[in-house]
Scaffold this active site. Structure first.
Site, PDB file in Angstrom:
ATOM      1  N   ASP A  13       0.811  -1.227   0.000  1.00 45.83           N
ATOM      2  CA  ASP A  13       0.000   0.000   0.000  1.00 45.83           C
ATOM      3  C   ASP A  13       0.838   1.268   0.000  1.00 45.83           C
ATOM      4  O   ASP A  13       0.424   2.308   0.526  1.00 45.83           O
ATOM      5  CB  ASP A  13      -0.965   0.023   1.207  1.00 45.83           C
ATOM      6  CG  ASP A  13      -1.884  -1.181   1.206  1.00 45.83           C
ATOM      7  OD1 ASP A  13      -2.218  -1.674   0.119  1.00 45.83           O
ATOM      8  OD2 ASP A  13      -2.273  -1.616   2.304  1.00 45.83           O
ATOM      9  N   LYS A  16       1.923   2.121  -5.044  1.00 45.63           N
ATOM     10  CA  LYS A  16       2.459   1.553  -6.292  1.00 45.63           C
ATOM     11  C   LYS A  16       1.543   1.840  -7.473  1.00 45.63           C
ATOM     12  O   LYS A  16       2.006   2.174  -8.567  1.00 45.63           O
ATOM     13  CB  LYS A  16       2.647   0.027  -6.145  1.00 45.63           C
ATOM     14  CG  LYS A  16       3.637  -0.362  -5.061  1.00 45.63           C
ATOM     15  CD  LYS A  16       3.686  -1.864  -4.855  1.00 45.63           C
ATOM     16  CE  LYS A  16       2.426  -2.479  -4.296  1.00 45.63           C
ATOM     17  NZ  LYS A  16       2.104  -2.074  -2.908  1.00 45.63           N
ATOM     18  N   GLY A  40      -4.521  -4.276  -3.837  1.00 42.74           N
ATOM     19  CA  GLY A  40      -5.510  -3.238  -4.150  1.00 42.74           C
ATOM     20  C   GLY A  40      -4.727  -1.999  -4.520  1.00 42.74           C
ATOM     21  O   GLY A  40      -4.082  -1.401  -3.662  1.00 42.74           O
ATOM     22  N   HIS A  41      -4.693  -1.678  -5.796  1.00 45.09           N
ATOM     23  CA  HIS A  41      -3.884  -0.555  -6.276  1.00 45.09           C
ATOM     24  C   HIS A  41      -4.807   0.569  -6.722  1.00 45.09           C
ATOM     25  O   HIS A  41      -5.634   0.389  -7.614  1.00 45.09           O
ATOM     26  CB  HIS A  41      -2.971  -1.013  -7.424  1.00 45.09           C
ATOM     27  CG  HIS A  41      -1.956  -2.024  -6.986  1.00 45.09           C
ATOM     28  ND1 HIS A  41      -1.037  -2.598  -7.818  1.00 45.09           N
ATOM     29  CD2 HIS A  41      -1.706  -2.554  -5.748  1.00 45.09           C
ATOM     30  CE1 HIS A  41      -0.272  -3.437  -7.133  1.00 45.09           C
ATOM     31  NE2 HIS A  41      -0.662  -3.434  -5.881  1.00 45.09           N
ATOM     32  N   GLN A 225       2.030  -6.010  -3.147  1.00 41.99           N
ATOM     33  CA  GLN A 225       2.500  -6.101  -1.748  1.00 41.99           C
ATOM     34  C   GLN A 225       3.823  -5.331  -1.619  1.00 41.99           C
ATOM     35  O   GLN A 225       4.014  -4.372  -2.340  1.00 41.99           O
ATOM     36  CB  GLN A 225       2.648  -7.568  -1.306  1.00 41.99           C
ATOM     37  CG  GLN A 225       1.323  -8.314  -1.180  1.00 41.99           C
ATOM     38  CD  GLN A 225       0.773  -8.820  -2.495  1.00 41.99           C
ATOM     39  OE1 GLN A 225       1.454  -9.507  -3.238  1.00 41.99           O
ATOM     40  NE2 GLN A 225      -0.482  -8.519  -2.797  1.00 41.99           N
TER      41      GLN A 225
END
Ligand code: GDP
Ligand code: IMO
Ligand code: MG
Length: 430
Positions: A13, A16, A40-41, A225
């Site tokens: 988080d 990225k 989750g990007h 990650q």
């Protein structure tokens, strides 16, 4: 010509998604190489927020090819939902813009059931996984019982592999985990349906990338990650089940190391972590709460509140070393506005020893007291800054000091979630 890898330098988080979206401007192809929809990007383009879990964060640029590499574990139902969601917004409308490796492993319903049941049984000792079946899917891959896209394409192979798996998993689910068993036919039919919709994207992406790189196309590899969640180099066992570090690019995309010229680590200007596990600079009082509120630190995948703390240079130096980072993109500097003093953790003290390198022992990490160096804060909002000199002096000093402590050039400073809220100091593609 250069190809660039973007790697999380902390516990995920780090931002990225925003950085990959930004760098995609100069790339032709964006590749995910590990993880799954535990990621989750978040991308904010023209004020509109999009969260991507499986599809590479290049998807909001037209004409850029998005590739899901062999190292990714794919939940096909989730992938189809994501494709549909993007199409609704007018993105990824051309089928030619997405390719999935035929060697990527599938996340199956039993992987999710096992992941969630184990977490429940672990109670207080849980890892805090995302419950998406990531760990069990990678377990099957390594156990050589996993099901890959290439298997799904062939009805007989898929039936045989699924049968064997279901038999074994149902015994485990019922006898050990005390869970409901799963129905072969239901899963078989659902996955054959996914096959019909996804087959057109499936190919040998390693061969394709080799051809494209030789033809001079620029590739951006998107990590999921972060280094401290890496199964080998992170805070084991409080990690994810893949290699999130640079080595994962070669294995998970099927490219040789000489195809990667720049390795950019993404780090927040402070630290967060979601899920359980040691976190030496964690702030449990009002300062942590302020970081959480100002930084909107709630997970993009599970919505869980993220734990917050000061910048941990021991962890980031670990990421610099393992990934051979050529530069750092520092995100969320704007969130630090309003703190009178901003500490930086330069080492840990634990069990009477001083640690300047990240320890492998979870016990040492759990007992670690951060050694802090204090910087002066600032009160000005930063989101309008576009050059380093637009930042208040103390914010500039903070950036320069971090650069010294982690001994790596900061090539970008992010001052807000929007694509444009960025100070680009060096473009990694040129
Ligand atoms: P990722 O998983 O590394 O892509 O990061 P996430 O998207 O899970 O979390 C990063 C969060 O911070 C998202 O909500 C982003 O929109 C947001 N974000 C990214 N960069 C910045 C920044 O510089 N400032 C602020 N305030 N938010 C940012
Ligand atoms: P992005 O790509 C932050 C964490 C989970 C848990 C541990 C294991 O958005 O940075 P898993 O479901 O992978 O078996 O969970 O890893 N985790 C993440 N934390 N960002 C992520 O992805 C994460 N993906 C997994 O919270 O602690
Ligand atoms: Mg995320």
């Amino acid at each position: 010509m250069s190809n660039v890898a973007v790697i999380g330098a902390q516990w995920g988080d780090e931002g990225k998604g925003k950085i990959v979206d930004l760098f995609t401007h100069d790339a032709d192809i964006v590749v995910r190489f590990q993880g799954g929809n535990n990621a989750g990007h978040t991308l904010v383009v023209n004020g509109e927020k999009t969260v991507l879990h499986l599809i590479p964060s290049g998807a909001l640029h037209s004409h850029k090819l998005c590739v899901i590499g062999n190292g990714v574990v794919v939940d096909p139902g989730i992938l189809l939902e994501e494709i549909a969601g993007l199409r609704k917004k007018g993105y990824l409308c051309d089928d030619a813009l997405l390719r999935i490796s035929d060697a990527a492993h599938l996340i199956m319903p039993y992987h999710k059931a096992i992941d969630q049941a184990r977490e429940r049984l672990r109670g207080k000792g849980k890892i805090g996984t995302t419950g998406r079946g990531i760990g069990p899917a990678y377990e099957d891959k390594v156990a050589r019982t996993g099901i890959r896209f290439i298997d799904l394409l062939d009805a007989t192979t898929f039936r045989d592999k699924l049968k064997r798996n279901i038999e074994e998993k149902n015994i485990y689910l019922k006898a050990i985990l005390k869970e409901k068993t799963l129905d072969f036919k239901e899963i078989y039919d659902a996955y054959r349906g996914y096959r019909d919709e996804l087959e057109k994207y499936v190919t040998n992406t390693g061969v394709m990338l080799d051809r494209e790189i030789k033809a001079g196309r620029k590739v951006l590899f998107e990590g999921a990650q972060g280094t401290l969640l890496d199964v080998d180099h992170g805070t084991y066992p409080y990690v994810t089940s893949s290699n999130t570090v640079i080595g994962g690019v070669c294995t998970g995309a099927g490219v040789g190391p000489r195809n990667i010229q720049q390795v950019i680590g993404i780090s927040k200007a402070y630290t967060t972590r979601v899920g359980s596990g040691p976190f030496p600079t964690e702030l449990k009082g009002p300062e942590g709460e302020k970081l959480k509120q100002e930084g909107a630190e709630f997970g993009a995948t599970t919505g869980r509140a993220r734990r917050c703390g000061w910048f941990d240079a021991v962890g980031v130096r670990h990421a610099v070393r393992i990934n051979g980072l050529t530069g750092i993109a520092l995100t969320k500097l704007d969130v630090l506005t309003g703190f009178k003093k901003i500490p930086i953790c330069t080492a840990y003290r634990s069990g009477g020893a001083l640690y300047e390198e990240f320890p492998s022992s979870v016990k040492a990490l759990k007992n670690a007291e951060p050694v802090l160096e204090e910087m002066e804060g600032w009160n000005e909002p930063l989101s309008k800054a576009r050059k380093l000199s637009d930042l208040p002096d103390n914010a500039q000093r903070y950036v320069r000091r971090l650069e010294e402590i982690v001994q790596t050039e900061i090539i970008l400073v992010s001052v807000g979630p929007g694509r444009e809220e960025t100070i680009l100091l060096k473009n990694p593609f040129v």
